[in-house]
Design an enzyme around this catalytic site. Sequence first.
Site, short mmCIF file in Angstrom:
data_model
loop_
_atom_site.label_atom_id
_atom_site.label_comp_id
_atom_site.label_asym_id
_atom_site.label_seq_id
_atom_site.Cartn_x
_atom_site.Cartn_y
_atom_site.Cartn_z
N ASP A 161 0.84 -1.20 0.00
CA ASP A 161 0.00 0.00 0.00
C ASP A 161 0.87 1.25 0.00
O ASP A 161 0.62 2.20 -0.76
CB ASP A 161 -0.93 -0.02 1.21
CG ASP A 161 -1.84 1.21 1.26
OD1 ASP A 161 -2.54 1.46 0.27
OD2 ASP A 161 -1.83 1.90 2.29
N GLY A 162 1.90 1.25 0.83
CA GLY A 162 2.81 2.40 0.89
C GLY A 162 3.58 2.59 -0.41
O GLY A 162 3.74 3.72 -0.89
#
Length: 130
Positions: free
Chosen positions: A29-30
């Site tokens: 996600d990051g």
Amino acid sequence: MGFIPKNTEIISLSKVREINPLVLAYIGDGVHSLYCRTKYVSTTTYKTNKLSLLVNSEVNAKSQAKKMEEILEKLTEEEKDVFLRARNAHVNTIAKNATRGEYQLATGFEAIIGYLYLTGQEERIEQLLN
């Protein structure tokens, strides 16, 4: 031009396989968010409000689920395994604007990105995200 940050601490495939798939999704996600941010900052002159709107339109469960459906047939066996482990993982939360199915697909998508990032496969991430 690559938009993926270089991972200087590459983890072996055997070690990455031991990482909880939801942790891979957390990393993914990051990485996906930073990829989108870098792409728009590098290719536009928009101000932060517009940048945020663009990034948020890509980094959400619905968009990630759609992207997952687009790349599913392009995955290697190892990537499919990561995807299935993450998609089937027990998750206590669900995105507010997505169905459970979309959230599961998005989690699998993020886990693949996290897996590829941790194993130093930035070029493969670029292939899947472009």
